[in-house]
Design a protein around this motif. Sequence first.
Motif, mmCIF file in Angstrom:
data_model
loop_
_atom_site.group_PDB
_atom_site.id
_atom_site.type_symbol
_atom_site.label_atom_id
_atom_site.label_comp_id
_atom_site.label_asym_id
_atom_site.label_seq_id
_atom_site.Cartn_x
_atom_site.Cartn_y
_atom_site.Cartn_z
ATOM 1 N N ASP A 109 -3.703 13.303 13.234
ATOM 2 C CA ASP A 109 -5.068 12.810 13.459
ATOM 3 C C ASP A 109 -5.337 12.760 14.956
ATOM 4 O O ASP A 109 -4.471 12.363 15.738
ATOM 5 C CB ASP A 109 -5.231 11.386 12.896
ATOM 6 N N THR A 132 0.340 7.759 4.351
ATOM 7 C CA THR A 132 1.477 7.468 3.487
ATOM 8 C C THR A 132 2.781 7.385 4.290
ATOM 9 O O THR A 132 3.542 6.417 4.170
ATOM 10 C CB THR A 132 1.588 8.549 2.391
ATOM 11 N N VAL A 171 0.281 1.519 7.041
ATOM 12 C CA VAL A 171 -0.831 1.086 7.899
ATOM 13 C C VAL A 171 -0.517 1.283 9.381
ATOM 14 O O VAL A 171 0.492 0.781 9.885
ATOM 15 C CB VAL A 171 -1.194 -0.388 7.627
ATOM 16 N N LYS A 220 -9.636 15.597 2.564
ATOM 17 C CA LYS A 220 -9.711 14.308 1.858
ATOM 18 C C LYS A 220 -10.974 14.215 1.019
ATOM 19 O O LYS A 220 -12.082 14.138 1.552
ATOM 20 C CB LYS A 220 -9.634 13.171 2.872
ATOM 21 N N HIS A 279 -1.833 5.266 -5.253
ATOM 22 C CA HIS A 279 -2.017 5.646 -3.850
ATOM 23 C C HIS A 279 -1.496 4.511 -2.971
ATOM 24 O O HIS A 279 -1.650 3.344 -3.284
ATOM 25 C CB HIS A 279 -3.498 5.933 -3.558
ATOM 26 N N GLN A 322 -12.287 -1.660 9.128
ATOM 27 C CA GLN A 322 -11.454 -0.573 8.602
ATOM 28 C C GLN A 322 -9.969 -0.793 8.850
ATOM 29 O O GLN A 322 -9.574 -1.440 9.820
ATOM 30 C CB GLN A 322 -11.833 0.749 9.273
ATOM 31 N N GLY A 323 -9.205 -0.204 7.942
ATOM 32 C CA GLY A 323 -7.780 -0.035 8.164
ATOM 33 C C GLY A 323 -7.545 1.462 8.183
ATOM 34 O O GLY A 323 -8.269 2.216 7.529
ATOM 35 N N TYR A 340 -2.384 3.084 -0.282
ATOM 36 C CA TYR A 340 -3.322 2.063 0.206
ATOM 37 C C TYR A 340 -3.329 0.886 -0.762
ATOM 38 O O TYR A 340 -3.144 -0.276 -0.372
ATOM 39 C CB TYR A 340 -4.704 2.717 0.336
ATOM 40 N N GLN A 342 -5.866 13.052 -1.384
ATOM 41 C CA GLN A 342 -5.358 14.222 -0.662
ATOM 42 C C GLN A 342 -5.565 15.510 -1.449
ATOM 43 O O GLN A 342 -5.196 15.587 -2.619
ATOM 44 C CB GLN A 342 -3.852 14.080 -0.431
ATOM 45 N N GLY A 368 -4.602 4.276 7.543
ATOM 46 C CA GLY A 368 -3.253 4.430 7.026
ATOM 47 C C GLY A 368 -2.903 5.884 6.790
ATOM 48 O O GLY A 368 -3.759 6.765 6.775
ATOM 49 N N ALA A 375 -8.777 5.047 4.306
ATOM 50 C CA ALA A 375 -8.351 6.285 3.643
ATOM 51 C C ALA A 375 -9.223 7.491 3.976
ATOM 52 O O ALA A 375 -8.865 8.619 3.652
ATOM 53 C CB ALA A 375 -8.219 6.134 2.131
ATOM 54 N N ALA A 376 -10.375 7.268 4.599
ATOM 55 C CA ALA A 376 -11.238 8.373 5.024
ATOM 56 C C ALA A 376 -12.243 7.798 6.021
ATOM 57 O O ALA A 376 -12.444 6.573 6.066
ATOM 58 C CB ALA A 376 -11.941 8.994 3.822
ATOM 59 N N PRO A 377 -12.891 8.667 6.815
ATOM 60 C CA PRO A 377 -13.809 8.149 7.844
ATOM 61 C C PRO A 377 -15.011 7.428 7.240
ATOM 62 O O PRO A 377 -15.545 7.827 6.212
ATOM 63 C CB PRO A 377 -14.270 9.416 8.585
ATOM 64 N N SER A 400 -1.463 -2.402 0.594
ATOM 65 C CA SER A 400 -2.381 -3.412 1.143
ATOM 66 C C SER A 400 -3.045 -4.254 0.064
ATOM 67 O O SER A 400 -3.594 -5.305 0.359
ATOM 68 C CB SER A 400 -3.446 -2.752 2.004
ATOM 69 N N LYS A 451 -4.417 18.411 11.304
ATOM 70 C CA LYS A 451 -3.617 18.822 10.139
ATOM 71 C C LYS A 451 -4.514 19.470 9.088
ATOM 72 O O LYS A 451 -5.743 19.388 9.155
ATOM 73 C CB LYS A 451 -2.852 17.636 9.582
ATOM 74 N N ARG A 484 -9.100 15.966 13.071
ATOM 75 C CA ARG A 484 -7.813 16.084 12.404
ATOM 76 C C ARG A 484 -7.225 17.436 12.782
ATOM 77 O O ARG A 484 -7.930 18.429 12.679
ATOM 78 C CB ARG A 484 -8.076 16.046 10.895
HETATM 79 O O1 4UV Z 1 -1.583 9.681 3.299
HETATM 80 P P1 4UV Z 1 -2.964 9.278 2.995
HETATM 81 O O2 4UV Z 1 -3.522 9.584 1.668
HETATM 82 O O3 4UV Z 1 -2.985 7.720 3.281
HETATM 83 C C1 4UV Z 1 -4.107 6.941 3.366
HETATM 84 C C2 4UV Z 1 -3.871 5.506 3.532
HETATM 85 C C3 4UV Z 1 -4.918 4.685 3.874
HETATM 86 C C4 4UV Z 1 -4.841 3.249 4.024
HETATM 87 C C5 4UV Z 1 -5.940 2.625 4.588
HETATM 88 C C6 4UV Z 1 -5.965 1.250 4.755
HETATM 89 C C7 4UV Z 1 -4.879 0.468 4.368
HETATM 90 O O4 4UV Z 1 -4.878 -0.784 4.520
HETATM 91 C C8 4UV Z 1 -3.768 1.119 3.777
HETATM 92 O O5 4UV Z 1 -2.808 0.428 3.381
HETATM 93 C C9 4UV Z 1 -3.796 2.508 3.636
HETATM 94 O O6 4UV Z 1 -5.230 7.393 3.301
HETATM 95 O O7 4UV Z 1 -3.941 9.948 4.045
HETATM 96 C C10 4UV Z 1 -3.735 9.811 5.435
HETATM 97 C C11 4UV Z 1 -4.888 10.377 6.214
HETATM 98 O O8 4UV Z 1 -6.156 9.869 5.766
HETATM 99 C C12 4UV Z 1 -7.048 9.758 6.870
HETATM 100 C C13 4UV Z 1 -6.264 10.215 8.098
HETATM 101 O O9 4UV Z 1 -6.489 11.589 8.317
HETATM 102 C C14 4UV Z 1 -4.841 9.964 7.663
HETATM 103 O O10 4UV Z 1 -3.875 10.699 8.374
HETATM 104 N N1 4UV Z 1 -7.481 8.367 7.031
HETATM 105 C C15 4UV Z 1 -6.889 7.259 6.545
HETATM 106 N N2 4UV Z 1 -7.570 6.146 6.899
HETATM 107 C C16 4UV Z 1 -8.620 6.565 7.645
HETATM 108 C C17 4UV Z 1 -8.563 7.971 7.734
HETATM 109 C C18 4UV Z 1 -9.708 5.897 8.307
HETATM 110 N N3 4UV Z 1 -9.868 4.568 8.273
HETATM 111 N N4 4UV Z 1 -10.603 6.669 8.975
HETATM 112 C C19 4UV Z 1 -10.473 8.006 9.017
HETATM 113 N N5 4UV Z 1 -9.481 8.682 8.417
#
Ligand code: 4UV
Length: 539
Positions: A416, A332, A337, A437, A233, A327-328, A235, A442, A330, A305-307, A239, A433, A431
Amino acid sequence: SEVRGKKGEYIYRSKLPDIEIHNNQNLASYCFEKIADHLDRPALIDGASGKQYTFREMELLSRKIAAGLDKQGISKGDVIALLLPNCPEFPLVFLGSCVRGSVVTTANPFYTPGELAKQLIACKAKLIVTFAAYVDKVRDLGCKVVTVDSPPEGCLPISVLMEADEKDCPQVEVDPDDVVALPYSSGTTGLPKGVMLTHKSLISSVAQQVDGENPNLNFQSEDVMVCLLPMFHIYSLNSVLLCSFRVCCSLVIMTKYEISALLGLIQKYKVTVLPIVPPIVLGIAKSPLVGDYDVSSVKMVLCGAAPLGKELEDSFIEKLPGAVVGQGYGMTEAGPVLSMCLAFAKNPFPVKPGSCGTVVRNAEVKIVDPDTGVSLPHGQPGEMCIRGPQIMKGYLNDPLATANTIDEGGWLHTGDIAFIDDNEEVFIVDRVKEIIKFKGFQVPPAELEGLLVSHPLIREAAVVPKPNEAAGEVPVAFVVKVSKDADLTEDEVKAFIAKQVVFYKKLHSVIFVDSIPTSPSGKILRKILRAQSGANLPK
Ligand code: 4UV
């Protein structure tokens, strides 16, 4: 550009100044730029076996593996697939592929043969690196298969890569816009697509996090990070792996997450940086085991990656009082990020709980009204859009999906809904979209809907998320049978899907309905179903 100049546009930036990013080089050279002073430091530590690779060994192996890939017929631009659970060979082969100029696509080793075939055929993978246990799932794809453990018949041992002669390492010039990684994501709609991340994208993203005099994510070579998030993944790949290589800190690799094993590794290696996802925050917050271990070394906990709910964050902080938790955010496609907690900076800023951080430096964010496209001021929620050198080049062989995600102004639309407060912090509130999650993984509804309607007794189907404490969200299906008296039960539908998908895409429940609500243009009205999925079912 013209968009930037438009009057009345609200554009948000980091509180950190932009930095110069040398993103016109090979991603591997960028990652290794600072290793000279840390050659004998452990770069990778296998948590289970204790086996270590120093930065010196890692750099040498990247050239050996590049030579080995070349010998196996992998040319510049060719795709290789890593079908691996977390293990040292994952980053080693990834870096070797960077040096070769080839492209790595990543997939969950628990994927079913059907899921793997779709991805590996679409991206024309030529070689797969995996373990013997997964070989049968990919035997029919016509790829060369290399196994980390002892190779079954017809497969090659990983020594063909790791023990190749580095003198045969090909000299490759990469263009900054050459693709280096090809993770799959369904983005804002539809089926999973290959996300083309270039050398430039990933260098930019890593630099936005850990470079500069005041890095947004301040960890240094003395730090020890634990890698329990799956490397396939983005993330973890970005990171955790790439950022740790760039700063030359040690990375302790966990193959299988289990709370007591994690706490044991934190204690043993004095782990300082802990990148996790909300379900693990929940696990730690609830675990009585934490008191049995010395976890005082942990100074930074990055969640994404999630709330992450505020109450959960509060109860977690009680368990690790010495750590900064933030939190970060991100995606994809965004490189990945978009925003990062500024309390992690070397000179930290005050932040609020529940925020997803502030947009990374060297990038611009806009919040737009999803209906009108008009950009919105502080405090007003709308679709988060980002622009910068880190975002994807596009989806592989899918210009239409690319154009629907990155507009003419270069803005990537995330799907988002977020607002930015007067302290420049991002708060995600919804969201628009389809994506579901499950523990940060995904689950693309379109994929499950396609499988559902392939059942002879199902006419129409729609899959939406339902809130769930342990997983965040789980997929539930609304199903219209071909006729009212068609003999089909909920359990049969669940079993039909379960055998075709990885565990986290399994349907949690199935609701039989007479029709699926659609818009005049035929789009599923997911909002209505989402409301029903929450209300109709016991929580
Ligand atoms: O495409 P994806 O599966 O990508 C991710 C990537 C997450 C991260 C988080 C911290 C990092 O440092 C890093 O390098 C990568 O999840 O899914 C993208 C969707 O996941 C939800 C949001 O709907 C994105 O569009 N999401 C991701 N992070 C958060 C989040 C968050 N902190 N809070 C809420 N929703």
